[in-house]
Design a protein around this motif. Structure first.
Motif, short mmCIF file in Angstrom:
data_model
loop_
_atom_site.label_atom_id
_atom_site.label_comp_id
_atom_site.label_asym_id
_atom_site.label_seq_id
_atom_site.Cartn_x
_atom_site.Cartn_y
_atom_site.Cartn_z
N GLU A 94 107.97 -60.61 35.14
CA GLU A 94 108.92 -61.02 36.33
C GLU A 94 109.62 -59.51 36.95
N ASN B 48 107.36 -58.81 39.75
CA ASN B 48 107.97 -59.78 40.61
C ASN B 48 109.07 -60.16 41.27
N ASN C 157 97.72 -66.32 36.55
CA ASN C 157 99.09 -67.09 36.91
C ASN C 157 98.98 -66.31 38.54
N ALA D 201 101.14 -66.05 42.11
CA ALA D 201 102.49 -66.35 43.02
C ALA D 201 102.28 -66.14 44.48
N ASP E 6 104.57 -69.76 48.85
CA ASP E 6 104.82 -70.66 48.30
C ASP E 6 105.98 -70.83 48.35
N SER F 264 108.21 -72.61 46.05
CA SER F 264 109.03 -73.22 45.62
C SER F 264 109.62 -71.81 44.21
N GLY F 265 108.74 -70.96 44.52
CA GLY F 265 109.09 -70.17 43.30
C GLY F 265 108.76 -70.50 41.62
N ARG F 266 107.70 -71.17 41.79
CA ARG F 266 107.49 -70.74 40.61
C ARG F 266 105.42 -70.75 40.40
N PRO F 267 105.02 -69.96 39.88
CA PRO F 267 103.53 -69.52 39.94
C PRO F 267 102.73 -70.44 39.71
N LEU F 268 101.42 -70.37 40.06
CA LEU F 268 100.60 -71.76 39.72
C LEU F 268 99.51 -70.96 38.75
N LYS F 269 99.40 -71.63 37.66
CA LYS F 269 98.39 -71.92 36.52
C LYS F 269 96.75 -72.00 37.45
N ARG G 47 100.81 -72.92 51.42
CA ARG G 47 100.87 -72.71 49.65
C ARG G 47 99.31 -72.92 49.60
#
Length: 459
Positions: A43, A46, A231, A233, A237, A239-244, A258
């Protein structure tokens, strides 16, 4: 130095690029043994990376903003429940962020501690900037890795294994972080390496305990997961949310966009990993009409790979084990006509789909083969467009508990295999060909998804 505050100080020193070698070893030891610390580390890094990407202020602009914020802090009212109170908090947070930004600006000039690595294998590798002759078993202290040609496998002290293929340019910022400018690699992080991060211009890939491959060019970064999950990042993107991204899935990252599904991944013949053979394949791309559902599954392609022991399907979640492979019919030789064809691995979970279409884009004239479960009634698209040959194959071994194995007698070794007929269609020029759904009305039950192979026709 074991307290939480001391460890946080080490992380901050590492991010600033001022950590001493002895402290770096302490931090790496703590990260290997403490899962919660690894999450905190990820965290922090990042956040550090996000700030670094936006660190474009000049020194004069930075000083002006800091002076303005200092003045603002001096005039903030202190009365209870004042509406200015929240503003004071915001300004204070901003000041802290700008302080970190200053550290980040300094970090780029700070030296990076070398990372110890053992050479596990070499294949014509030419490492630029390495004075000594490299051999299998050698231990090197590395930061910058520039691989001109060939391939090399390295194992870091934390157990992370990196299979790199030239040309490649990367920097080991620590044993838990690799910045990859360009090139292709496969990595197996093991248990102790959970949290290992690959940083690219287009995004970051953060391991959650897995095997995955990354291919970075100037325009994009491709990520394919072979086991476990990562994950991602993306720098495109907001959105601030990592993609799993899960096993059997792949994504394409492009700066300013994206993440997109990576629908075709070229795999190595000997192992489940990224291959360099895309340029020699008669199959240029594989796509389908599946609706976006949050999954990013890829079709595996094994160039020139059709032979006994080649994987039949892309593995994902409840699909077959990776050792479900193509084999000759019992007691027969593998069909010579199929040897050397490109293997396209569909998703076995699609075996009951009734609206699926798969599109193959071909580089030239080719014979397209469809391996069809002999227990299944041929679909209209197959019977009308393809010719049934005299060839047969089987896939397996399958688990005896699998619904697919119902009614199948084990072979003489006690293994369960599904028997296939082979259908063929000639395509006379480069272009696309569509394959229809595996399931037809009135043909219910657990039967295998069809297999696909494509063999170029010599000019």
């Amino acid at each position: 130095m074991n307290s939480s505050s001391d460890l946080q100080t080490l992380i901050a020193d590492y991010a600033a690029g001022i950590i001493a070698p002895a402290d770096l070893r302490k931090l790496e030891t703590a990260l290997r043994s403490d899962a919660e610390l690894r999450r905190d580390f990820i965290e922090y890094m990042n956040l550090d990376s996000a700030i670094s990407d936006r660190a474009a202020l000049s020194d004069a602009e930075f000083d002006a903003i800091r002076c303005e914020q200092t003045a603002a802090l001096e005039i903030v009212p202190v009365a209870k429940r004042s509406p200015w109170r929240n503003l004071g908090v915001i300004i204070g947070v901003a000041a802290v962020m700008l302080f970190i930004l200053g550290i980040v600006r300094y970090k780029s000039a700070a030296p990076i501690a070398a990372v110890a690595a053992e050479i596990m294998s070499l294949d014509g590798a030419e490492l630029d900037g390495i004075d000594q002759e490299v051999r299998v078993g050698n231990r090197l202290s590395l930061n910058r890795i520039r691989l001109e040609t060939g391939a090399i496998q390295l194992r870091l002290d934390n157990g992370v294994v990196l299979d790199m293929t030239g040309p490649l340019d990367g920097t080991l910022e620590s044993s838990m972080r690799l910045r990859l400018a360009h090139g292709r690699l496969n990595t197996d992080v093991g248990e102790a390496g959970q949290g290992f991060t690959i940083v690219t211009e287009h995004g970051e890939i953060i391991d959650l305990g897995t095997r995955f491959g990354v291919d970075v060019s100037r325009d994009e970064a491709s990520v394919a997961v072979f086991d476990g999950q990562v994950n991602v990042a993306s720098h495109g993107d907001d959105s601030g949310r990592p993609l799993k991204v899960l096993e059997g899935e792949g994504v394409r990252l492009r700066k300013g966009r994206r993440p997109q599904r990576l629908s075709a991944v070229w795999l190595s013949q000997g192992g489940y990993s990224l291959s360099a053979s895309a340029g020699s394949s008669i199959v240029v791309d594989v796509t389908d009409n599946a609706k976006p559902d949050g999954l990013h599954r890829f079709y595996g392609i094994v160039s020139d790979g059709m032979r006994a022991g080649t994987i039949a399907y892309t593995t994902h979640a409840s699909t077959p084990r990776p050792d479900v492979v193509w084999q000759a019919a019992e007691g027969e030789a593998f069909p010579a006509e199929l040897l050397g064809a490109d293997v396209v691995c569909p998703f076995h979970v699609d075996r009951q789909e009734q609206s699926l279409t798969i599109s193959l884009r071909l580089a030239g004239a080719a014979n397209v083969y469809v391996m069809h479960d002999q227990r299944r009634k041929p679909s209209a698209w197959l019977a009308n467009g393809f010719q049934k040959t005299e060839l047969t194959l089987r896939s397996g071994p399958w688990r005896s508990v699998s619904p697919l194995a119902e009614g199948i007698e084990p072979d003489r070794d006690g293994e369960i295999y599904v028997q296939y007929s082979v259908w063929k269609k000639r395509v006379d020029a480069a272009g696309s060909i569509k394959l229809g759904p595996p399931q037809t009305d009135g043909d219910r039950g657990n039967k295998a998804m069809y297999g696909i192979a494509v063999k170029a026709i010599p000019e």
